[in-house]
Design a protein around this motif. Sequence first.
Motif, PDB file in Angstrom:
ATOM      1  N   GLU A  24       0.825  -1.222   0.000  1.00 14.29           N
ATOM      2  CA  GLU A  24       0.000   0.000   0.000  1.00 14.29           C
ATOM      3  C   GLU A  24       0.854   1.265   0.000  1.00 14.29           C
ATOM      4  O   GLU A  24       0.787   2.089   0.907  1.00 14.29           O
ATOM      5  N   GLY A  25       1.655   1.394  -1.057  1.00 13.57           N
ATOM      6  CA  GLY A  25       2.491   2.590  -1.192  1.00 13.57           C
ATOM      7  C   GLY A  25       3.588   2.662  -0.141  1.00 13.57           C
ATOM      8  O   GLY A  25       3.979   3.752   0.281  1.00 13.57           O
ATOM      9  N   PHE A  26       4.081   1.524   0.292  1.00  9.06           N
ATOM     10  CA  PHE A  26       5.123   1.409   1.316  1.00  9.06           C
ATOM     11  C   PHE A  26       4.678   1.980   2.663  1.00  9.06           C
ATOM     12  O   PHE A  26       5.490   2.468   3.443  1.00  9.06           O
ATOM     13  N   THR A  27       3.379   1.887   2.947  1.00 11.69           N
ATOM     14  CA  THR A  27       2.869   2.334   4.248  1.00 11.69           C
ATOM     15  C   THR A  27       2.731   1.175   5.228  1.00 11.69           C
ATOM     16  O   THR A  27       2.497   1.421   6.415  1.00 11.69           O
ATOM     17  N   ARG A  28       2.879  -0.055   4.760  1.00 14.29           N
ATOM     18  CA  ARG A  28       2.810  -1.232   5.631  1.00 14.29           C
ATOM     19  C   ARG A  28       4.192  -1.879   5.679  1.00 14.29           C
ATOM     20  O   ARG A  28       4.749  -2.258   4.651  1.00 14.29           O
ATOM     21  N   LEU A  29       4.733  -2.004   6.881  1.00  9.26           N
ATOM     22  CA  LEU A  29       6.121  -2.419   7.069  1.00  9.26           C
ATOM     23  C   LEU A  29       6.413  -3.823   6.549  1.00  9.26           C
ATOM     24  O   LEU A  29       7.373  -4.026   5.800  1.00  9.26           O
ATOM     25  N   GLY A  30       5.612  -4.818   6.917  1.00 11.37           N
ATOM     26  CA  GLY A  30       5.883  -6.202   6.529  1.00 11.37           C
ATOM     27  C   GLY A  30       5.945  -6.402   5.027  1.00 11.37           C
ATOM     28  O   GLY A  30       6.970  -6.859   4.499  1.00 11.37           O
ATOM     29  N   PRO A  31       4.868  -6.060   4.310  1.00 12.56           N
ATOM     30  CA  PRO A  31       4.921  -6.216   2.855  1.00 12.56           C
ATOM     31  C   PRO A  31       6.003  -5.347   2.200  1.00 12.56           C
ATOM     32  O   PRO A  31       6.619  -5.769   1.219  1.00 12.56           O
ATOM     33  N   SER A  32       6.251  -4.166   2.750  1.00 14.81           N
ATOM     34  CA  SER A  32       7.304  -3.300   2.204  1.00 14.81           C
ATOM     35  C   SER A  32       8.670  -3.952   2.344  1.00 14.81           C
ATOM     36  O   SER A  32       9.503  -3.885   1.429  1.00 14.81           O
ATOM     37  N   ALA A  33       8.911  -4.600   3.475  1.00 14.12           N
ATOM     38  CA  ALA A  33      10.182  -5.304   3.681  1.00 14.12           C
ATOM     39  C   ALA A  33      10.324  -6.461   2.697  1.00 14.12           C
ATOM     40  O   ALA A  33      11.418  -6.719   2.168  1.00 14.12           O
ATOM     41  N   ILE A  34       9.232  -7.156   2.413  1.00 11.30           N
ATOM     42  CA  ILE A  34       9.253  -8.253   1.432  1.00 11.30           C
ATOM     43  C   ILE A  34       9.608  -7.704   0.051  1.00 11.30           C
ATOM     44  O   ILE A  34      10.406  -8.310  -0.681  1.00 11.30           O
ATOM     45  N   VAL A  35       9.038  -6.552  -0.296  1.00 12.76           N
ATOM     46  CA  VAL A  35       9.327  -5.940  -1.595  1.00 12.76           C
ATOM     47  C   VAL A  35      10.815  -5.612  -1.711  1.00 12.76           C
ATOM     48  O   VAL A  35      11.475  -5.990  -2.687  1.00 12.76           O
ATOM     49  N   VAL A  36      11.354  -4.926  -0.729  1.00 17.75           N
ATOM     50  CA  VAL A  36      12.757  -4.508  -0.780  1.00 17.75           C
ATOM     51  C   VAL A  36      13.692  -5.720  -0.782  1.00 17.75           C
ATOM     52  O   VAL A  36      14.624  -5.804  -1.596  1.00 17.75           O
TER      53      VAL A  36
END
Length: 109
Positions: A24-36
């Motif tokens: 969600e536009g890097f507003t959620r930590l867990g999924p954002s960490a998976i992306v990076v």
Amino acid sequence: MSYFYLAIAIVAEVIATSALKSAEGFTRLGPSAIVVAGYGVAFFCLSLTLRTLPVGIAYAIWSGVGIVLVAAIAWVLHGQKLDLPALIGLGLIIAGVLVVNLMSKSVAH
């Protein structure tokens, strides 16, 4: 080993891309960490692949297989609709990857 690294790169990129929606536009930590992390692993393994495979061939395989897998995951997990033209297009991408791998002299076998 090149195709092993390429397979890891593809899987990591597909995981990362599939997690983008949940980030969600890097507003959620867990999924954002998976992306990076996923993109980091994907590009590292892709760079290892490029030691022996030509960049154009490796990228064509990486992106083509990735597109098809991401579309399939979006269909299953996010309910994305795939109409007949989309399915035909995805089939053509698969056919292109197969032609490059099985028939091209540009690929080192």
